[in-house]
Enzyme design. Sequence first.
Site, PDB file in Angstrom:
ATOM      1  N   SER A  22      -8.135   0.401  -7.208  1.00 55.53           N
ATOM      2  CA  SER A  22      -7.639   0.203  -5.850  1.00 55.53           C
ATOM      3  C   SER A  22      -6.559  -0.853  -5.831  1.00 55.53           C
ATOM      4  CB  SER A  22      -8.779  -0.223  -4.931  1.00 55.53           C
ATOM      5  OG  SER A  22      -9.099  -1.564  -5.198  1.00 55.53           O
ATOM      6  N   LYS A  23      -5.906  -0.917  -4.691  1.00 54.57           N
ATOM      7  CA  LYS A  23      -4.779  -1.807  -4.518  1.00 54.57           C
ATOM      8  C   LYS A  23      -5.176  -3.266  -4.731  1.00 54.57           C
ATOM      9  CE  LYS A  23      -2.188  -1.527  -0.534  1.00 54.57           C
ATOM     10  NZ  LYS A  23      -1.612  -0.792   0.538  1.00 54.57           N
ATOM     11  N   ARG A  24      -6.424  -3.564  -4.391  1.00 54.17           N
ATOM     12  CA  ARG A  24      -6.869  -4.956  -4.468  1.00 54.17           C
ATOM     13  C   ARG A  24      -6.846  -5.513  -5.893  1.00 54.17           C
ATOM     14  NH1 ARG A  24     -11.961  -4.118  -2.389  1.00 54.17           N
ATOM     15  NH2 ARG A  24     -11.141  -2.175  -1.552  1.00 54.17           N
TER      16      ARG A  24
ATOM     17  N   GLY B 257      -4.705  -5.254  -8.099  1.00 49.23           N
ATOM     18  CA  GLY B 257      -3.382  -5.550  -8.650  1.00 49.23           C
ATOM     19  C   GLY B 257      -2.431  -4.467  -8.222  1.00 49.23           C
TER      20      GLY B 257
END
Length: 484
Positions: free
Chosen positions: A257-259, A261
């Site tokens: 997921s975006k979180r 990186g």
Amino acid sequence: MIRVRFAPSPTGYLHIGGLRTALYNYLFARKNNGAFLLRIEDTDRERFVEGATESLLHIFPRVGLNYDEGPKLIDGKLEQAGNVGPYIQSLRLNLYKTHVMELIEKGHAYYCFCSSDELASQRKEQEMLKLPTKYNRHCLKLTKEEIARKLELNEPHVIRMQVPEGESSFNDVVRGKITINHAEVDDQILLKSDGFPTYHLANVVDDHLMNITHVIRAEEWISSTPKHVLLYQMFGWNAPEFAHLPLLLNSDRSKLSKRQGDVATEDYLEKGYLPEALINFVALMGHNPKGDQELYTLNELVELFDLTKVNPSGAVVNFEKLDWMNAQHMKRKTANELADLCQPFLDRAGKSVDRSVLERVLKVEVERMTTLADIVDRVEMYIAQPEYDAQLLVWKKADEADAKAQLTGVQSIMEALQDTTKEGIEATIKAHIEQNGLSNGNVLWPLRVALSGQSQSPGPFELAEALGKEEVLRRIAVAIAKLS
Ligand code: GLU
């Protein structure tokens, strides 16, 4: 003829997983002499992002994946390349309406006037009773007259598919036969109250009208496929083949997921990763044609691609691998190519470097670079006289007087030198060491420090070639002065 499509919903950037889906479609098309289409699925108005479609159109040429049909920006103008366009769903709204009306006539779809409040309370009730949360078919009981009256009064409504009893199956090229009991399938909304189609309706209508033979998409969509299979049946169309690509996972096996990186392809390009490396990297997320080989060009990937060999289990994404691959792909480039690629990074950093210096520096420094952006720091040592302490020039087994004497010796050799390639410099200086009964350390240590100003750096001969004769002599003179 094989026809495949990449059908992103524009979000403003291309997720690395989207790049993988696009690539696998591309590889499959090229391998089979088929066509690769790009279709923009932009019917979700709530997620509309200004400029997102344009940014998708920009990224494809940058990563080198050319599509045969789809929207293209030609001289800044949006054009639809191909015979079955437009390839942007928001430009096809009438088609979806006529098709959904056909389903209503055939008795496969119905109007639903339930408000969102009503739906929420139905849902609550089902949750309390621990029932599957599905539409309760309240509006299926409406008479023809009631429906006509509500439509006349312009009551807000959606159109839902009427899922029949029974079960259906489809064959997934990657996963084999998948069977779904219709009891698990909701009466999916096909047309929303704003008149826009849902993903399901638009996706099926377009895949049919665009003659798509194989739907290759991420595993996330597998739960939608039963609805799609049913829609094909309702329309009386042949369904395409389906292939669902494995999930992308973090090293702890959670979903990428975006979180965690950066996941935007654009960001990696901005950071100085080569398109070739990104393609190579995502290519191996679920398919490794040769097992132990890790470096591939796009052409090799086309040659070796086999959809039936895609691994169904989740692929762990290791960004350290990308660093390594990028370094390897950089080494495959000529100094001239690398200089072109590095130039924008230098420009952005406000560093101006003579082109021939840059190429010579790259020949040496490519060994130590991970990304193109690394050139900005790497070039520093070559374009500015390094600061260092005179003591650094003294080899551990020597003293200042010796360092000065050796540098003076090398200075006169360099002054007379004709062949200023690494090999030429190396041969001459090594001969000098041998003829005078010197040791490598006494000569090469002070020379290397004079050139680099660092306790660790590339070797003196590589440095000397990269710096050029004039600069080498200047730096030796500076070093001698420091020791005086
Ligand atoms: N629009 C969907 C997406 O954003 C497409 C899924 C599919 O390929 O059917 O990924």
